[in-house]
Scaffold this motif. Structure first.
Motif, PDB file in Angstrom:
ATOM      1  N   LEU A  80       6.741  77.168 -60.582  1.00 18.22           N
ATOM      2  CA  LEU A  80       6.092  77.751 -59.258  1.00 18.22           C
ATOM      3  C   LEU A  80       7.092  78.737 -58.725  1.00 18.22           C
ATOM      4  CD1 LEU A  80       3.835  74.688 -57.927  1.00 18.22           C
ATOM      5  CD2 LEU A  80       3.208  76.441 -59.579  1.00 18.22           C
ATOM      6  N   SER A  81       8.183  78.764 -59.199  1.00 22.58           N
ATOM      7  CA  SER A  81       9.285  79.630 -58.635  1.00 22.58           C
ATOM      8  C   SER A  81       9.517  80.965 -59.142  1.00 22.58           C
ATOM      9  CB  SER A  81      10.695  78.666 -58.781  1.00 22.58           C
ATOM     10  OG  SER A  81      10.684  78.513 -59.974  1.00 22.58           O
ATOM     11  N   THR A  88       6.829  85.969 -52.259  1.00 19.99           N
ATOM     12  CA  THR A  88       6.879  86.820 -50.923  1.00 19.99           C
ATOM     13  C   THR A  88       5.864  86.750 -50.094  1.00 19.99           C
ATOM     14  OG1 THR A  88       6.659  88.624 -52.228  1.00 19.99           O
ATOM     15  CG2 THR A  88       9.044  87.918 -52.069  1.00 19.99           C
ATOM     16  N   ALA A  89       4.713  86.931 -50.678  1.00 17.51           N
ATOM     17  CA  ALA A  89       3.403  87.173 -49.991  1.00 17.51           C
ATOM     18  C   ALA A  89       3.045  85.725 -49.061  1.00 17.51           C
ATOM     19  CB  ALA A  89       2.056  87.359 -50.720  1.00 17.51           C
ATOM     20  N   VAL A  90       3.174  84.763 -49.616  1.00 15.65           N
ATOM     21  CA  VAL A  90       2.912  83.497 -49.016  1.00 15.65           C
ATOM     22  C   VAL A  90       4.107  83.145 -48.086  1.00 15.65           C
ATOM     23  CG1 VAL A  90       2.800  80.769 -49.226  1.00 15.65           C
ATOM     24  CG2 VAL A  90       1.795  82.344 -50.899  1.00 15.65           C
ATOM     25  N   GLY A  91       5.379  83.511 -48.369  1.00 19.64           N
ATOM     26  CA  GLY A  91       6.364  83.096 -47.551  1.00 19.64           C
ATOM     27  C   GLY A  91       6.471  84.128 -46.453  1.00 19.64           C
ATOM     28  N   ASP A  98       5.685  76.983 -47.350  1.00 20.62           N
ATOM     29  CA  ASP A  98       4.280  76.714 -48.021  1.00 20.62           C
ATOM     30  C   ASP A  98       4.305  77.586 -49.388  1.00 20.62           C
ATOM     31  OD1 ASP A  98       2.997  75.485 -46.157  1.00 20.62           O
ATOM     32  OD2 ASP A  98       2.457  77.312 -45.100  1.00 20.62           O
ATOM     33  N   ILE A  99       5.473  78.061 -49.822  1.00 14.70           N
ATOM     34  CA  ILE A  99       5.382  78.947 -50.984  1.00 14.70           C
ATOM     35  C   ILE A  99       4.975  77.950 -52.263  1.00 14.70           C
ATOM     36  CG2 ILE A  99       7.267  80.589 -50.398  1.00 14.70           C
ATOM     37  CD1 ILE A  99       9.203  79.159 -52.129  1.00 14.70           C
ATOM     38  N   PHE A 100       5.264  76.761 -52.294  1.00  7.26           N
ATOM     39  CA  PHE A 100       4.914  75.749 -53.517  1.00  7.26           C
ATOM     40  C   PHE A 100       3.510  75.250 -53.243  1.00  7.26           C
ATOM     41  CE2 PHE A 100       9.766  75.518 -54.097  1.00  7.26           C
ATOM     42  CZ  PHE A 100       9.647  76.610 -54.933  1.00  7.26           C
ATOM     43  N   ALA A 101       3.093  74.899 -51.993  1.00  6.60           N
ATOM     44  CA  ALA A 101       2.072  74.088 -51.766  1.00  6.60           C
ATOM     45  C   ALA A 101       0.758  74.874 -51.827  1.00  6.60           C
ATOM     46  CB  ALA A 101       2.142  73.387 -50.195  1.00  6.60           C
ATOM     47  N   LYS A 102       0.810  76.078 -51.590  1.00 11.77           N
ATOM     48  CA  LYS A 102      -0.272  77.064 -51.672  1.00 11.77           C
ATOM     49  C   LYS A 102      -0.471  77.253 -53.055  1.00 11.77           C
ATOM     50  CE  LYS A 102      -1.297  78.776 -47.541  1.00 11.77           C
ATOM     51  NZ  LYS A 102      -2.608  78.469 -46.958  1.00 11.77           N
ATOM     52  N   GLN A 103       0.352  77.254 -54.111  1.00 13.86           N
ATOM     53  CA  GLN A 103      -0.002  77.161 -55.486  1.00 13.86           C
ATOM     54  C   GLN A 103      -0.414  76.138 -56.222  1.00 13.86           C
ATOM     55  OE1 GLN A 103       3.159  79.833 -57.925  1.00 13.86           O
ATOM     56  NE2 GLN A 103       4.478  79.494 -56.069  1.00 13.86           N
ATOM     57  N   VAL A 104       0.145  74.679 -55.651  1.00 10.05           N
ATOM     58  CA  VAL A 104      -0.663  73.638 -55.878  1.00 10.05           C
ATOM     59  C   VAL A 104      -1.836  73.651 -55.731  1.00 10.05           C
ATOM     60  CG1 VAL A 104      -0.252  71.070 -55.590  1.00 10.05           C
ATOM     61  CG2 VAL A 104       1.778  72.437 -56.048  1.00 10.05           C
ATOM     62  N   GLN A 105      -2.312  73.993 -54.755  1.00 10.12           N
ATOM     63  CA  GLN A 105      -3.536  74.106 -53.985  1.00 10.12           C
ATOM     64  C   GLN A 105      -4.512  75.025 -55.006  1.00 10.12           C
ATOM     65  OE1 GLN A 105      -2.839  75.020 -50.044  1.00 10.12           O
ATOM     66  NE2 GLN A 105      -2.821  73.197 -49.337  1.00 10.12           N
ATOM     67  N   VAL A 126       9.457  71.761 -51.083  1.00  8.38           N
ATOM     68  CA  VAL A 126       9.065  70.602 -52.094  1.00  8.38           C
ATOM     69  C   VAL A 126       8.252  69.567 -51.510  1.00  8.38           C
ATOM     70  CG1 VAL A 126      10.043  69.094 -53.912  1.00  8.38           C
ATOM     71  CG2 VAL A 126      10.961  71.359 -53.401  1.00  8.38           C
ATOM     72  N   ILE A 127       8.626  69.115 -50.306  1.00  5.01           N
ATOM     73  CA  ILE A 127       7.879  68.013 -49.844  1.00  5.01           C
ATOM     74  C   ILE A 127       6.414  68.596 -49.788  1.00  5.01           C
ATOM     75  CG2 ILE A 127       7.783  66.672 -47.528  1.00  5.01           C
ATOM     76  CD1 ILE A 127      10.913  66.445 -47.722  1.00  5.01           C
ATOM     77  N   ALA A 128       6.228  69.706 -49.042  1.00  6.58           N
ATOM     78  CA  ALA A 128       4.903  70.070 -48.901  1.00  6.58           C
ATOM     79  C   ALA A 128       4.017  70.253 -50.179  1.00  6.58           C
ATOM     80  CB  ALA A 128       4.760  71.396 -48.269  1.00  6.58           C
ATOM     81  N   ALA A 129       4.751  70.552 -51.167  1.00  6.96           N
ATOM     82  CA  ALA A 129       4.239  70.805 -52.657  1.00  6.96           C
ATOM     83  C   ALA A 129       3.695  69.238 -52.942  1.00  6.96           C
ATOM     84  CB  ALA A 129       5.046  71.152 -53.608  1.00  6.96           C
ATOM     85  N   VAL A 130       4.555  68.270 -52.690  1.00 10.96           N
ATOM     86  CA  VAL A 130       4.263  66.649 -53.201  1.00 10.96           C
ATOM     87  C   VAL A 130       3.024  66.408 -52.335  1.00 10.96           C
ATOM     88  CG1 VAL A 130       5.134  64.458 -53.045  1.00 10.96           C
ATOM     89  CG2 VAL A 130       6.732  66.260 -53.845  1.00 10.96           C
ATOM     90  N   GLU A 131       2.912  66.617 -51.135  1.00  8.01           N
ATOM     91  CA  GLU A 131       1.965  66.147 -50.288  1.00  8.01           C
ATOM     92  C   GLU A 131       0.456  67.023 -50.873  1.00  8.01           C
ATOM     93  OE1 GLU A 131       3.994  65.449 -46.125  1.00  8.01           O
ATOM     94  OE2 GLU A 131       3.503  67.673 -46.476  1.00  8.01           O
ATOM     95  N   ALA A 132       0.470  68.296 -51.287  1.00  9.02           N
ATOM     96  CA  ALA A 132      -0.552  69.005 -51.680  1.00  9.02           C
ATOM     97  C   ALA A 132      -0.935  68.352 -52.762  1.00  9.02           C
ATOM     98  CB  ALA A 132      -0.231  70.425 -51.714  1.00  9.02           C
ATOM     99  N   ALA A 133      -0.107  67.954 -54.029  1.00  7.27           N
ATOM    100  CA  ALA A 133      -0.358  67.545 -55.249  1.00  7.27           C
ATOM    101  C   ALA A 133      -1.152  66.288 -55.010  1.00  7.27           C
ATOM    102  CB  ALA A 133       0.798  67.228 -55.980  1.00  7.27           C
ATOM    103  N   LEU A 134      -0.610  65.214 -54.105  1.00  6.58           N
ATOM    104  CA  LEU A 134      -1.078  64.067 -54.052  1.00  6.58           C
ATOM    105  C   LEU A 134      -2.566  64.200 -53.241  1.00  6.58           C
ATOM    106  CD1 LEU A 134       2.112  62.110 -52.736  1.00  6.58           C
ATOM    107  CD2 LEU A 134       0.729  61.863 -54.945  1.00  6.58           C
TER     108      LEU A 134
END
Length: 197
Positions: A80-81, A88-91, A98-105, A126-134
């Motif tokens: 996701l990197s 850059t759009a999400v950032g 939110d750059i990873f969480a949005k992609q997980v969603q 990374v924490i936000a991505a973990v939360e989104a994944a769960l």
């Protein structure tokens, strides 16, 4: 830099690898089983991390989509990197967190696995991505160092924490790279057979 200082780097790295091998073998084995199950069921693995951890995510995904040490069909993995337009759009529009969480969603589905790599365990994105994944009923394999930061408290019994018990970032990263290679090897053996020593 003196020759002895260079030798000390090698010695410290080698000694740490030997010291933590037995401790980390079980969670690595659990992570392989989790990833094997996901891939066997037609799911995919998403991977996220910053800096050196982002490079390891790309390395991991490249080895699954391409190959590790054997010819085989490509496996669905995604770092996701790598998409600069999304990052850059999400950032810009939402913030770096939110750059990873949005992609997980966007890409994550129930049964998929998120490989989350953070040497500190405190990376907000990374924490936000973990939360989104769960939230999407994905499973998480987290690679951290030392205490694991905030990530361990987020994980469930169905997830896997592989925490390198050390404080120095360079040594943690060296172990993380070895773990990534162990994951790829284990997935290959589990899916396609071969030497299982």
């Amino acid at each position: 830099m003196s020759k002895q200082r260079i030798i000390n780097h090698f010695n410290e790295s080698a000694e740490l690898k030997i010291q933590v091998a037995a401790e980390l073998a079980q969670p690595i084995e659990q992570a392989i089983e989790l990833m094997f199950t996901a891939l066997s069921n037609g799911n995919r693995i998403l991977a996220c991390g910053n800096g050196g951890s982002a490079a390891f995510c790309q390395h991991f995904s490249a080895l699954l989509v391409g190959r590790f040490e054997r010819e085989r069909l490509p496996l669905p993995a995604m770092a996701l990197s790598t998409d600069s337009s999304i990052l850059t759009a999400v950032g810009n529009d939402y913030g770096f967190g939110d750059i990873f969480a949005k992609q997980v969603q966007a890409f994550g589905q129930a049964g998929d696995v998120l490989l989350a790599i953070s040497t500190s365990g405190a990376s907000a994105n990374v924490i936000a991505a973990v939360e989104a994944a769960l939230e999407r009923d994905m499973r998480v394999v987290a690679l951290t160092g030392a205490s694991g930061g905030n990530i361990p408290r987020l994980l469930t019994d169905a997830d896997v924490l592989i925490g390198v018990p050390y404080e120095r970032t360079a040594r943690i990263q060296e172990i993380h790279l070895l773990i990534v290679n162990c994951l790829c090897d284990g997935i290959d053996v589990a899916l396609f057979g071969g030497d299982s020593e």
